[in-house]
Scaffold this motif. Sequence first.
Motif, PDB file in Angstrom:
ATOM      1  N   HIS A 118       0.793  -1.228   0.000  1.00  0.00           N
ATOM      2  CA  HIS A 118       0.000   0.000   0.000  1.00  0.00           C
ATOM      3  C   HIS A 118       0.829   1.285   0.000  1.00  0.00           C
ATOM      4  CE1 HIS A 118      -3.835  -2.012   0.456  1.00  0.00           C
ATOM      5  NE2 HIS A 118      -3.322  -2.758   1.409  1.00  0.00           N
TER       6      HIS A 118
ATOM      7  N   ARG B  18       0.373   3.436  -3.176  1.00  0.00           N
ATOM      8  CA  ARG B  18      -0.956   4.057  -3.224  1.00  0.00           C
ATOM      9  C   ARG B  18      -1.006   5.260  -2.283  1.00  0.00           C
ATOM     10  NH1 ARG B  18      -3.478  -0.102  -2.792  1.00  0.00           N
ATOM     11  NH2 ARG B  18      -4.360  -0.303  -4.834  1.00  0.00           N
TER      12      ARG B  18
ATOM     13  N   ARG C  21     -14.949  -2.131  -8.080  1.00  0.00           N
ATOM     14  CA  ARG C  21     -13.661  -2.366  -8.740  1.00  0.00           C
ATOM     15  C   ARG C  21     -12.522  -1.681  -7.979  1.00  0.00           C
ATOM     16  NH1 ARG C  21     -16.962  -2.291 -13.058  1.00  0.00           N
ATOM     17  NH2 ARG C  21     -16.824  -0.058 -13.453  1.00  0.00           N
ATOM     18  N   HIS C  22     -12.766  -0.452  -7.527  1.00  0.00           N
ATOM     19  CA  HIS C  22     -11.753   0.272  -6.761  1.00  0.00           C
ATOM     20  C   HIS C  22     -11.410  -0.479  -5.473  1.00  0.00           C
ATOM     21  CE1 HIS C  22      -9.651   3.471  -4.688  1.00  0.00           C
ATOM     22  NE2 HIS C  22     -10.465   3.276  -3.672  1.00  0.00           N
ATOM     23  N   GLU C  23     -12.419  -0.919  -4.748  1.00  0.00           N
ATOM     24  CA  GLU C  23     -12.181  -1.644  -3.490  1.00  0.00           C
ATOM     25  C   GLU C  23     -11.438  -2.959  -3.739  1.00  0.00           C
ATOM     26  OE1 GLU C  23     -12.583  -0.599  -0.428  1.00  0.00           O
ATOM     27  OE2 GLU C  23     -13.422   1.298  -1.118  1.00  0.00           O
ATOM     28  N   THR C  24     -11.707  -3.592  -4.873  1.00  0.00           N
ATOM     29  CA  THR C  24     -11.004  -4.825  -5.211  1.00  0.00           C
ATOM     30  C   THR C  24      -9.530  -4.549  -5.463  1.00  0.00           C
ATOM     31  OG1 THR C  24     -13.029  -5.772  -6.138  1.00  0.00           O
ATOM     32  CG2 THR C  24     -10.943  -6.781  -6.814  1.00  0.00           C
ATOM     33  N   LYS C  25      -9.220  -3.434  -6.131  1.00  0.00           N
ATOM     34  CA  LYS C  25      -7.811  -3.074  -6.365  1.00  0.00           C
ATOM     35  C   LYS C  25      -7.092  -2.811  -5.045  1.00  0.00           C
ATOM     36  CE  LYS C  25      -8.607  -1.067 -10.908  1.00  0.00           C
ATOM     37  NZ  LYS C  25      -8.724   0.187 -11.665  1.00  0.00           N
ATOM     38  N   VAL C  26      -7.761  -2.139  -4.115  1.00  0.00           N
ATOM     39  CA  VAL C  26      -7.147  -1.892  -2.807  1.00  0.00           C
ATOM     40  C   VAL C  26      -6.923  -3.215  -2.089  1.00  0.00           C
ATOM     41  CG1 VAL C  26      -7.459  -0.775  -0.565  1.00  0.00           C
ATOM     42  CG2 VAL C  26      -8.139   0.425  -2.649  1.00  0.00           C
ATOM     43  N   TRP C  27      -7.890  -4.123  -2.181  1.00  0.00           N
ATOM     44  CA  TRP C  27      -7.761  -5.437  -1.546  1.00  0.00           C
ATOM     45  C   TRP C  27      -6.586  -6.220  -2.145  1.00  0.00           C
ATOM     46  CZ3 TRP C  27      -9.314 -10.356  -3.766  1.00  0.00           C
ATOM     47  CH2 TRP C  27      -9.141 -11.425  -2.878  1.00  0.00           C
ATOM     48  N   LEU C  28      -6.356  -6.081  -3.449  1.00  0.00           N
ATOM     49  CA  LEU C  28      -5.199  -6.752  -4.057  1.00  0.00           C
ATOM     50  C   LEU C  28      -3.895  -6.257  -3.433  1.00  0.00           C
ATOM     51  CD1 LEU C  28      -6.307  -6.883  -7.806  1.00  0.00           C
ATOM     52  CD2 LEU C  28      -6.206  -8.775  -6.172  1.00  0.00           C
ATOM     53  N   GLY C  29      -3.850  -4.990  -3.043  1.00  0.00           N
ATOM     54  CA  GLY C  29      -2.689  -4.482  -2.307  1.00  0.00           C
ATOM     55  C   GLY C  29      -2.539  -5.177  -0.965  1.00  0.00           C
TER      56      GLY C  29
ATOM     57  N   GLU D 193     -17.219   4.486 -15.315  1.00  0.00           N
ATOM     58  CA  GLU D 193     -15.830   4.658 -15.727  1.00  0.00           C
ATOM     59  C   GLU D 193     -15.664   5.954 -16.506  1.00  0.00           C
ATOM     60  OE1 GLU D 193     -13.120   2.882 -14.918  1.00  0.00           O
ATOM     61  OE2 GLU D 193     -14.414   1.695 -13.650  1.00  0.00           O
TER      62      GLU D 193
END
Length: 194
Positions: free
Chosen positions: A78, A81, A111-119, A184
């Motif tokens: 993170h 970010r 989608r945004h929350e999923t990208k943060v979760w990938l971090g 988007e």
Amino acid sequence: MIVALIAACEIGFWVLLAAGLGFRYVLKMPRTGLALLLCEPLLEVVLLVATAVDLKNGAEPNWTHGLAALYIGYTVGHGHRTVKWLDGHAAHRFEGRPLVRPPRFGYARARHETKVWLGTLLAAAVATVLLQAAIWYVDDPSRVTSLESWRSTAWRAAGIHGIVALSYWIWPRKSPAGQEPDTEQAVRKERVGG
């Protein structure tokens, strides 16, 4: 010693970040600012080396070594970010650039929350690798119980964060009446300033 070093690295992170953004936007020296921002990973290297040296010198593996691994994992997952977010706010404040905000509604938010979760997944993976390396390094199953418990902590945090991210897909937040829903295209339009 390790806890003090973690605190010093955290303080150093914010000092380097403030100095980097200050040079970049206030003093109008973007290359110097970028150089300071690129020094941030050196703090994690210092912490990693100090933790390894501490274990090599016979320190009993304990919660401080596990916390160091989680801190490094979090920074890897993170840190970029965080720097990007603060850089965007500094650019908005000092240069008037449009402030880029994450989408607030619908599947764009999911989608945004999923990208943060990938971090967070990356953070847990890095912490696990570091903890496993420490376990192999100590090579005494009776002394590594606390390190093993930190692996569970890392994945428990990733699991909880994953459930939260999944909830945005199952129950997408709807935009209030009369407000344009996040798409988007709307997000891209906001990024370029209209």
